[in-house]
Design an enzyme around this catalytic site. Structure first.
Site, mmCIF file in Angstrom:
data_model
loop_
_atom_site.group_PDB
_atom_site.id
_atom_site.type_symbol
_atom_site.label_atom_id
_atom_site.label_comp_id
_atom_site.label_asym_id
_atom_site.label_seq_id
_atom_site.Cartn_x
_atom_site.Cartn_y
_atom_site.Cartn_z
ATOM 1 N N GLY A 105 0.813 -1.202 0.000
ATOM 2 C CA GLY A 105 0.000 0.000 0.000
ATOM 3 C C GLY A 105 0.848 1.253 0.000
ATOM 4 N N ARG B 60 -7.875 -2.955 -1.163
ATOM 5 C CA ARG B 60 -7.678 -1.797 -0.292
ATOM 6 C C ARG B 60 -8.133 -0.507 -0.960
ATOM 7 N NH1 ARG B 60 -1.743 -2.297 2.268
ATOM 8 N NH2 ARG B 60 -2.552 -0.597 3.547
ATOM 9 N N ASP C 258 1.260 0.116 12.648
ATOM 10 C CA ASP C 258 1.586 -1.215 12.135
ATOM 11 C C ASP C 258 1.986 -2.191 13.241
ATOM 12 O OD1 ASP C 258 1.126 -0.751 9.418
ATOM 13 O OD2 ASP C 258 3.102 0.140 9.145
ATOM 14 N N ARG D 18 -7.015 -5.947 10.452
ATOM 15 C CA ARG D 18 -6.102 -6.452 11.477
ATOM 16 C C ARG D 18 -6.756 -6.566 12.854
ATOM 17 N NH1 ARG D 18 -0.496 -3.422 9.393
ATOM 18 N NH2 ARG D 18 0.018 -5.072 7.877
ATOM 19 N N ARG E 196 2.223 -9.010 8.775
ATOM 20 C CA ARG E 196 2.296 -8.698 10.203
ATOM 21 C C ARG E 196 1.402 -9.625 11.037
ATOM 22 N NH1 ARG E 196 5.675 -4.548 10.051
ATOM 23 N NH2 ARG E 196 5.422 -3.010 8.384
#
Length: 450
Positions: free
Chosen positions: A101, A129, A327, A358, A403
């Site tokens: 991104g 996204r 993040d 997330r 992540r």
């Protein structure tokens, strides 16, 4: 189309302590910007310590497609012969930004004020996204965007033939949006102004100044105002990329929850707009120490030592800290599971529109590991079970998100039973040496690609 291939199941299990030096890769944010600004400068920019994960390599390919001469000289050593502000050529093929991104949004900004057309795509995660947050302000310069329903990739940007400067207030805390507007402003006359309610990571502003652009940042009544004077001639630079604090988060957090651990992460960037996780961990009672603090290339750096911390307590993370650690919330939620009491994370709606949702990904995975998690649209709360208290024994869905995958592997290193992720392949996009680095510290991982 960018893809990492078949799913790569990986399992992490508790073993001995994690001990040693964790030489994490170069900072991903600075790596992207080094390539892009190097391509917009006149002459040769030399870069050392570049993160050679797939996200950054895709940005390097994109800069070559726009006419810059981009050459790998050695391990982490790169040369970029730039074409100058406004000098981008029209690419002959679609620009594939893979999973990144940051890459796609910054590149869109950099080309949006040149009279060229480019089409962008990416992997399944990136195509899901939202890009409207970037294409909306780029339209104010005179650029046009045509994409899929909901402003999603694939998307074609038609650059402005006669760009005008803009005065834009970001509707959300996003360094990507701010940076895209500033990069677009480079080829617009006059002053482009970006106002943000909360300060986001400022690598773009720092690096623009280093390349010779006139950029000022100041507090104002409604937040922070960044002013860029357009149409400079950017001067090539020699850039030493500091190590990535977002990558450092994983060995650091693992050391805090694995008994007996003592890990040193050298030369970590400690830009105050990026170091919110480390501040938060120390407030929770983590044994986390900065050693040899110094400044390199305009960025504060230090060696970061993390030791097992069995007495950490849950806290309410200040919502204004979110932009400096957005993040890192996934891996923070893992640490929170091994702390005593509640860790409350608010004003984090941005996590819903990252490589995956997330908040939902971590909540579902942690619950499967025996941890209670409450969530709202823009917050989540982890009810910690204390050191060694997480049952584990689950398979977590990585959701094409590096992540998420790394966070649950960290969890498995300290949980009572092993924790698996269904696909560790996406880790290569940002942290290609994660597995060997963690194994070198003593982590126990098993692979199963059947």
């Amino acid at each position: 189309m960018a893809s990492h291939g078949p799913a790569q199941k990986m399992t992490a299990r508790a073993g001995g302590p994690l001990v040693g030096n964790a030489n994490v890769p170069g900072d991903k944010s600075i790596s992207h910007r080094s390539l892009i600004l190097g391509a917009m400068a006149v002459g040769e920019t030399r870069i050392s310590g570049l993160l050679e994960g797939q996200d950054v390599l895709d940005t390097a390919k994109a800069m070559a497609a726009f006419g810059a001469e981009v050459t790998q000289l050695g391990d982490g050593e790169w040369s970029v012969h730039g074409v100058g502000v406004g000098g981008f050529a029209e690419p002959e093929d679609v620009i594939d930004c893979g999973n990144s991104g940051t890459g796609v949004r910054l590149i869109m900004g950099a080309m949006a004020t040149s009279p060229i057309t480019a089409t962008f795509t990416g992997d399944a995660s990136l195509r899901s996204r939202p890009m409207g947050r970037v294409t909306d302000p780029l339209a104010l310069f005179g650029a046009r965007a045509v994409g899929r329903d909901g402003g999603r990739l694939p998307m074609t940007i038609v650059g402005a033939k006669a760009p005008v400067p803009v005065d834009y207030r970001t509707p959300m805390a996003s360094a990507q949006v701010k940076s895209a507007v500033l990069l677009a402003g480079l080829n617009a006359p006059g002053q482009t102004i970006v106002t943000e309610a909360a300060a986001t990571r400022d690598h773009t502003e720092r690096m623009l100044r280093g390349f010779g652009a006139e950029v000022t940042s100041e507090r104002c009544d409604d937040g922070f105002r960044i002013t860029l004077t357009g149409q400079p001639e950017l001067r090539p630079q020699t850039i030493a990329v500091p190590r990535d604090p977002s990558s450092a988060a994983f060995p650091v957090c693992a050391a805090l929850i694995v008994p007996g651990s003592d890990v040193l992460v050298p030369n970590i960037g400690l830009n105050p707009t990026r170091a919110g996780l480390f501040t938060t961990l120390r407030e929770m009672g983590a044994d986390l120490v900065y050693e040899n603090e110094r400044e390199e290339g305009g960025e504060p750096v230090a060696d970061l030592r993390a030791r097992f911390s069995p007495d950490m307590k849950g806290i309410e993370v200040p919502p204004e800290r979110a932009p400096s650690m957005i993040d890192e919330y996934p891996v923070l939620s893992v640490v929170a599971a091994f702390a005593e009491g509640e860790t409350v994370m608010t004003d984090v709606h941005e996590l819903r529109v990252k490589e995956s949702d997330r908040i939902d990904a971590m909540a579902v995975g942690l619950r499967a590991c025996g941890v209670r998690v409450d969530e709202t649209e823009d917050s989540f709360t982890v009810h910690g079970l204390g050191a060694g208290g997480v049952p584990g024994g689950a398979m977590a869905a990585a959701r094409l998100d590096h992540r998420i995958a790394m966070s649950f592997l960290v969890c498995g290193l300290a949980a009572k039973r092993p924790v698996s992720v269904d696909d560790a392949g996406p880790i290569a996009t940002s942290f290609p040496i994660f597995e060997p680095l963690m194994r070198g510290l003593g982590a126990t991982f098993d692979r199963d690609n059947d």
